[in-house]
Design an enzyme around this catalytic site. Structure first.
Site, PDB file in Angstrom:
ATOM      1  N   LYS A 118       0.837  -1.201   0.000  1.00 38.15           N
ATOM      2  CA  LYS A 118       0.000   0.000   0.000  1.00 38.15           C
ATOM      3  C   LYS A 118       0.868   1.246   0.000  1.00 38.15           C
ATOM      4  O   LYS A 118       1.823   1.346   0.772  1.00 38.15           O
ATOM      5  CB  LYS A 118      -0.904   0.032   1.233  1.00 38.15           C
ATOM      6  N   ASP A 132     -13.112  -4.904  13.765  1.00 47.57           N
ATOM      7  CA  ASP A 132     -11.894  -4.538  14.482  1.00 47.57           C
ATOM      8  C   ASP A 132     -12.028  -4.759  15.993  1.00 47.57           C
ATOM      9  O   ASP A 132     -11.030  -5.019  16.662  1.00 47.57           O
ATOM     10  CB  ASP A 132     -11.498  -3.094  14.177  1.00 47.57           C
TER      11      ASP A 132
END
Length: 179
Positions: free
Chosen positions: A71, A168
């Site tokens: 990324k 998460d």
């Protein structure tokens, strides 16, 4: 461009050349030839993503078991604290994290190599986070490591608990994660 390695040597902070005057500024956010010359990396980006989040939102620490994504990340509005965690078994920096503040004012970018977990927390009222990836998003292969794993010990610049997605909230500790 200026390229600075972090404590994980292949996680790089990239500062593009900025040309500005009273009218504003110009910068090349990505140039394949310049990126390769400055970093030594020959990457092929296949997907661009744009995320908008509000203050206190923490996204991550995400990674993909298959189709790992490199990324190149940046912020075009607001400020985030961006983090990469080395989860490559056998790596000399396994379990270490590197973090940097990315903002619309400092124009920094961070290169996160494939095989690392990545996340960020928004420090401004909101932030627009852009990133290029070297492989496609594959939700069936996505996993998450707990943002507050004590064995990793990320020093998030938080004054209160972050806002997390349900995914998460259920993230595993590194020692229990599927790698």
């Amino acid at each position: 461009m200026n390229v600075t390695p972090t404590r994980i040597p292949d996680v790089l902070v990239i500062e593009p050349k900025l040309f500005g005057d009273t009218r504003g500024f110009f910068l090349e956010s990505f140039n394949q030839a310049a990126f390769q010359a400055a970093t030594g990396l020959d990457v092929n980006f296949v997907q661009d993503n744009h995320s908008r989040s509000t203050r206190g939102v923490l996204r991550g620490l995400h990674y993909q078991l298959q189709q790992p994504q490199g990324k190149l990340v940046r912020v075009v509005r607001g400020t985030v604290f961006d983090v990469a965690v080395d989860i490559r078994r056998g790596s000399p920096t396994f379990g270490l994290w590197a973090g940097v503040e990315l903002s619309e004012d400092n124009h920094r970018q961070m290169w996160v190599p494939p095989g690392l977990a990545h996340g960020f927390v928004v420090l401004s009222d909101s932030a627009d986070f852009l990133y290029k990836t070297t492989d496609y998003y594959a939700p069936q292969h996505e996993r998450a490591i707990a943002w507050n794993d004590p064995d990793i010990g990320i020093q998030w610049p938080l004054t209160e608990p972050p806002m997390l997605s349900s995914k998460d909230q259920q993230a595993k500790l590194l020692r229990d994660a599927e790698l």
